[in-house]
Design a protein around this motif. Structure first.
Motif, PDB file in Angstrom:
ATOM      1  N   THR A  90      -4.420   0.865  -3.393  1.00 10.69           N
ATOM      2  CA  THR A  90      -4.661   0.324  -2.054  1.00 10.69           C
ATOM      3  C   THR A  90      -3.436  -0.391  -1.487  1.00 10.69           C
ATOM      4  N   PHE A  91      -2.449  -0.714  -2.336  1.00  9.94           N
ATOM      5  CA  PHE A  91      -1.234  -1.383  -1.868  1.00  9.94           C
ATOM      6  C   PHE A  91      -0.084  -0.416  -1.627  1.00  9.94           C
ATOM      7  N   ALA A  92      -0.293   0.871  -1.895  1.00  8.29           N
ATOM      8  CA  ALA A  92       0.808   1.835  -1.839  1.00  8.29           C
ATOM      9  C   ALA A  92       1.499   1.852  -0.496  1.00  8.29           C
ATOM     10  N   ALA A  93       0.735   1.793   0.579  1.00  7.21           N
ATOM     11  CA  ALA A  93       1.294   1.923   1.931  1.00  7.21           C
ATOM     12  C   ALA A  93       1.476   0.582   2.626  1.00  7.21           C
ATOM     13  N   SER A  94       1.411  -0.495   1.872  1.00  3.91           N
ATOM     14  CA  SER A  94       1.537  -1.825   2.468  1.00  3.91           C
ATOM     15  C   SER A  94       2.963  -2.342   2.359  1.00  3.91           C
ATOM     16  N   THR A  98       5.436  -6.346  -1.689  1.00 11.73           N
ATOM     17  CA  THR A  98       6.794  -6.036  -2.138  1.00 11.73           C
ATOM     18  C   THR A  98       6.900  -6.036  -3.655  1.00 11.73           C
ATOM     19  N   GLU A  99       6.235  -6.989  -4.293  1.00  5.67           N
ATOM     20  CA  GLU A  99       6.286  -7.064  -5.747  1.00  5.67           C
ATOM     21  C   GLU A  99       5.202  -8.006  -6.240  1.00  5.67           C
ATOM     22  N   PHE A 109       5.674  -1.757  -6.675  1.00 10.72           N
ATOM     23  CA  PHE A 109       4.556  -0.826  -6.748  1.00 10.72           C
ATOM     24  C   PHE A 109       4.899   0.367  -7.627  1.00 10.72           C
ATOM     25  N   GLU A 110       6.104   0.917  -7.450  1.00 13.04           N
ATOM     26  CA  GLU A 110       6.479   2.092  -8.227  1.00 13.04           C
ATOM     27  C   GLU A 110       6.595   1.789  -9.714  1.00 13.04           C
ATOM     28  N   ARG A 156       7.358   5.533  -2.616  1.00 15.97           N
ATOM     29  CA  ARG A 156       6.997   4.816  -3.842  1.00 15.97           C
ATOM     30  C   ARG A 156       6.426   5.774  -4.881  1.00 15.97           C
ATOM     31  N   TYR A 157       5.568   6.689  -4.451  1.00 19.75           N
ATOM     32  CA  TYR A 157       5.055   7.715  -5.356  1.00 19.75           C
ATOM     33  C   TYR A 157       6.224   8.489  -5.979  1.00 19.75           C
TER      34      TYR A 157
END
Length: 441
Positions: A90-94, A98-99, A109-110, A156-157
């Motif tokens: 749920t944080f992937a596109a936010s 940041t960390e 995230f990555e 990030r993916y």
């Protein structure tokens, strides 16, 4: 669909579960399975745990990372010394995320996603020991969040999947993956609406499938999505059945006044893993003090016990059990028993449907958007394929029954369809029609 010598992997990285499939011929894709105790599972929980091992001087010397059901086990065994992370998709596109710092280490995230993928690969054993160059990764039509940045999410993916060694990384919309899974059953040309209900998002795609000899050709027509799904349904149950028994809506005495218990203490119940964070926060001191001044102190005592004794996972299981029961019964009994806390209540399906009315409206609007973008009336859709856990909820299913009629609606492969379809997409001749690459910054 064409055959390819080189296998392709499809990964449905979901908010709740992750499923992996491998396609290496003309037949159906095969699911990667994970041995857990005496059984094998293919739905790998999208969760991480971080546990610190201390040396003789008491200082942390090693960080043990686990994922999937092993992460849940580690967290339940030692919740205060284990940092548990779930639903991190749920944080992937936010851009606001940041960390996070876990046991004094910084994680982007990555970093979280890569750590999760490495553990998933390890638990798969020989099934994923030799990874092919190409992976097709599922992505939601609309990422979760108030202002999602999908380009950021895909970058990030990309960073995470590159660490596993994939060199040909592509992304396909999750309902399109489900459409490819369903299309193998088609005997004639058809326009198909696929509705995919995950934990965090509900996604819809309309695809035209046509047979030309032995080949099945496909044309994407439209897609839409909304950032609400099964997790939101769970929270509605907790908010209406559980939280009132833990003090929500009650009062406490302050001087000569009576004031409402702060609502923020109950927002953490949106995700059970967040309860341990509330237990470790400064709010916990205030909650303990409230027991002395509350008009109904027994309710605050229950809240304290749920937090102190880490009953969050047991609560999650009770909520899931009620939701499942209401999918087949007009009413069902909610039963949560943990320690000295007992909450039981009969819940009618109509009550549950009233609670989730805002989410149902958002889903209904997204379905209408997909139809509008395709230029089709409901009569122009030949088949409707429902997939994902929340497709079992009668009120969700009724959205499609009203528009398309029961004779056009099918379901099946609720948890495997996306990953299997993604792997099959990897064998398409025109990959650019069905998938995309992450844009380089």
């Amino acid at each position: 669909m064409t055959s390819a010598v080189q296998p392709t992997i499809g990964i449905d990285f979901g908010t709740t579960n992750t499923v992996v499939a491998i396609a290496d011929g003309d037949g159906p894709a095969r699911l990667v399975r994970f041995p857990v105790g005496e059984k094998d599972i293919f739905a790998f929980r999208s969760a991480l745990s971080f546990h610190s091992l201390a040396g003789p001087d008491g200082r942390p010397t090693e960080r043990v990372i686990e994922a999937g059901p092993w992460a849940i086990e580690a967290y339940v065994e030692d919740p205060l010394e284990t940092r548990f992370v779930q639903s991190f998709k749920t944080f992937a596109a936010s851009a606001a995320f940041t960390e996070t710092r876990i046991l004094d280490k910084r994680y982007l995230f990555e970093d979280l996603l890569a750590a999760f993928l490495f553990k998933l690969r390890d638990h798969a054993g020989g099934q994923m020991s030799q990874l092919p160059p190409r992976v097709i990764v599922g992505r939601p039509v609309t990422f979760a969040g108030g202002n999602p940045d999908e380009a950021l999410a895909l970058r990030r993916y990309e960073a995470a999947f590159e660490r596993l060694g994939f060199s040909d990384i592509r992304y396909a919309h999750e309902p399109v993956g489900a459409a490819f899974f369903f299309a193998r059953q088609l005997k004639e040309d058809a326009t198909v609406l696929v509705a995919d209900f995950g934990g965090g998002t509900s996604d819809f795609s309309i695809v035209r499938f046509e047979r030309h000899g032995s080949q099945l050709r496909s044309v994407p027509l439209a897609r839409s999505g909304v950032g609400v799904a099964g997790d939101a349904f769970d929270y509605r149950i907790i908010d209406n059945v559980v939280s009132p028994e833990l003090g929500k809506g009650s009062l406490y005495k302050a001087m000569s006044s009576r004031l409402p218990i702060p609502q923020r203490y109950y927002t953490a119940f949106a995700r059970w893993d967040q309860l341990a964070l509330l237990r470790a926060s400064k709010d916990m001191r205030d909650i303990r003090a409230l027991e002395r001044t509350a008009v109904e102190p027994e309710k605050i005592a229950r809240l304290i016990e749920v937090l102190d004794d880490n009953h969050g996972y047991a609560l999650y299981r009770s909520v899931s059990g009620l939701k499942e029961a209401l999918s087949s019964q007009e009413s069902a009994r909610f039963s949560f028993k943990a320690g000295s806390v007992e909450i039981e209540r009969e819940v009618a399906r109509t009550e549950f449907e009233d609670w989730i009315a805002p989410e149902l409206k958002a889903i209904e609007t997204a379905v209408d958007q997909a139809l509008e973008r395709s230029g089709l009336a409901p009569e122009g859709v030949d088949r409707v394929f429902l997939t994902g856990g929340s497709s079992f909820v009668p009120a969700v299913r009724d959205i499609f029954l009203r528009r398309f009629g029961a004779e056009r609606i099918e379901s099946g492969g609720e948890f495997e369809s996306i990953a299997s379809g993604l792997a099959l997409i990897g064998h398409e001749t025109d990959l650019d029609l069905w998938s995309e690459r992450a844009a380089r910054p």
